[in-house]
Each structure stands twice: as structure tokens, then as C-alpha cells.
Scaffold this motif. Structure first.
Motif, PDB file in Angstrom:
ATOM      1  N   TYR A   1      -3.227   2.805  63.706  1.00 29.86           N
ATOM      2  CA  TYR A   1      -4.673   2.601  63.734  1.00 29.86           C
ATOM      3  C   TYR A   1      -5.010   1.112  63.622  1.00 29.86           C
ATOM      4  N   PHE A   2      -4.257   0.378  62.801  1.00 32.00           N
ATOM      5  CA  PHE A   2      -4.488  -1.064  62.718  1.00 32.00           C
ATOM      6  C   PHE A   2      -4.112  -1.749  64.032  1.00 32.00           C
ATOM      7  N   GLN A   3      -3.079  -1.261  64.695  1.00 33.17           N
ATOM      8  CA  GLN A   3      -2.738  -1.795  66.016  1.00 33.17           C
ATOM      9  C   GLN A   3      -3.868  -1.515  67.005  1.00 33.17           C
ATOM     10  N   THR A   4      -4.476  -0.356  66.886  1.00 31.27           N
ATOM     11  CA  THR A   4      -5.632  -0.031  67.728  1.00 31.27           C
ATOM     12  C   THR A   4      -6.743  -1.045  67.491  1.00 31.27           C
ATOM     13  N   LEU A   5      -7.009  -1.340  66.218  1.00 37.16           N
ATOM     14  CA  LEU A   5      -8.093  -2.255  65.873  1.00 37.16           C
ATOM     15  C   LEU A   5      -7.789  -3.692  66.281  1.00 37.16           C
TER      16      LEU A   5
ATOM     17  N   ALA B   1     -10.418   4.907  65.232  1.00 39.97           N
ATOM     18  CA  ALA B   1      -9.418   4.339  64.326  1.00 39.97           C
ATOM     19  C   ALA B   1     -10.035   4.103  62.952  1.00 39.97           C
ATOM     20  N   LEU B   2     -11.244   3.574  62.926  1.00 39.48           N
ATOM     21  CA  LEU B   2     -11.920   3.322  61.649  1.00 39.48           C
ATOM     22  C   LEU B   2     -12.145   4.628  60.881  1.00 39.48           C
TER      23      LEU B   2
ATOM     24  N   TYR C   1     -15.560   4.391  56.667  1.00 42.52           N
ATOM     25  CA  TYR C   1     -16.609   5.236  57.241  1.00 42.52           C
ATOM     26  C   TYR C   1     -17.831   4.399  57.621  1.00 42.52           C
ATOM     27  N   ARG C   2     -18.185   3.462  56.769  1.00 42.74           N
ATOM     28  CA  ARG C   2     -19.349   2.622  57.069  1.00 42.74           C
ATOM     29  C   ARG C   2     -19.095   1.752  58.304  1.00 42.74           C
ATOM     30  N   LEU C   3     -17.866   1.258  58.447  1.00 41.56           N
ATOM     31  CA  LEU C   3     -17.525   0.489  59.648  1.00 41.56           C
ATOM     32  C   LEU C   3     -17.610   1.367  60.900  1.00 41.56           C
TER      33      LEU C   3
END
Length: 183
Positions: A52-56, A65-66, A86-88
Motif C-alpha cells: 500500500y505504501f508502494q501504491t502511495l 490504499a489509504l 481514514y481522514r486522508l
């Protein structure tokens, strides 16, 4: 609050087109997201977080991803991190139903009941047929002593999903009972 129903693991898969960005090295944001989803579904949370961090890195505004990072953090009871993710995600899509719903649970768990009520109302504004949101909102209204509102929300939840039965006010949240016909 133990009586609240959790949205469950909602893994968001998006088509490569929806993910945007083709990053460097031939590995697109969609590829990284798909790796994350596969790892997440297999219970390999560390691998999922990495993907997910790679996605971001390739698509910094990827709401999926967030959201999934928030779900993992929530599952691990890292509520501050879950709320932040969640807020992001909601900054990218203010009507992301699952992020609103899970953020409401996080806010309830940290004692921010008024915030949770407002978030469940937002979920219902996005999807009036979300039985779990009506159910959880009804439980919060009951906790706040707003009996009429609680009864209305719980009745709506049960109409939408007959399996949803509110625990009796005197029962522990884990124990569910069927209301008697006289109530």
C-alpha cells in the motif's frame, strides 16, 4: 462500545484505470495495490502495508490504499493511525462510505460519541440503506438517552436487515435478545 457492528474487512480493489499513475520500474500503482489486496486478503498484513505504501509512492492520493491502511491499523487497535488514514481517504472522496463508517467506529471507541453520530449520519446520507449504520446510530442514540431516535434507527436497521436485533438496554452489549411483541 462492544455492541457496535464493524464494517468488516472491506478490501477495495480498483481497476488499473481507477488507480491512476503508472510509476517507475514498470510497476504501476495498480500493480502495487493489487499486491497489497492479495496480501491483505491472505492475512499477510506486513506485506500488505508495504504494497500500500508502494501504491502511495506512485499515486499519493489513492483512496483505496489509504483506506486499507486505516483498516489494518484499526484491526491492530492503532486507533490514532486508523483515524488519520481514514481522514486522508476521505480527503480524496468525502463520500467514501466505508471510510466514514469505520471512522465512526474509531471515534466511538475513543469516546467521541458526538463525532460518531455525525459520521453515521453522513454514511446514511451517502447510503440510506446501510443497515449497520442505522443500527450503530441507534445504539449511540440509546447511550445518549435519545430513546425515540434510538428506536427509530434500530427499527430502520431491522427493516433493512432482519438479522439486526438490538441488545436489550439492560443486557451486556455482547448478548442479543429478540424484543417482545408488546414493546
Amino acid at each position: 462500545m462492544n455492541g457496535l457492528r464493524f464494517a468488516g474487512i472491506v478490501l477495495f480493489a480498483a481497476a488499473a484505470v481507477a488507480c491512476g499513475g503508472g510509476g517507475s520500474g514498470g510497476d504501476s500503482a495498480a500493480d502495487a495495490l493489487n499486491r497489497g489486496l492479495a496480501a491483505h486478503a491472505a492475512g499477510k498484513l506486513d506485506d500488505a502495508v508495504t504494497a500500500y505504501f508502494q501504491t502511495l509512492e506512485k499515486d499519493p492520493k489513492n483512496k483505496f490504499a489509504l483506506y486499507n491502511l486505516g483498516e489494518i491499523a484499526q484491526r491492530q487497535n492503532r486507533l490514532v493511525a486508523a483515524e488519520a488514514y481514514y481522514r486522508l481517504a476521505l480527503e480524496q472522496d468525502p463520500k467514501m462510505e466505508s471510510a466514514l463508517f469505520n471512522l465512526a467506529i474509531v471515534r466511538t471507541n475513543i469516546g467521541a460519541t458526538a463525532d460518531a453520530v455525525a459520521l453515521y449520519k453522513q454514511v446514511i446520507a451517502v447510503n440510506a440503506n446501510n443497515a449497520a449504520a442505522h443500527f450503530n446510530l441507534g445504539l449511540l442514540y440509546r447511550q445518549l438517552g435519545q430513546t425515540a431516535d434510538a428506536q427509530q434507527e434500530l427499527a430502520t436497521a431491522q427493516r433493512l436487515d432482519p438479522k439486526l436485533v438490538a441488545p436489550s438496554p439492560s443486557a451486556s452489549p455482547a448478548r442479543q435478545v429478540t424484543p417482545s411483541p408488546t414493546r
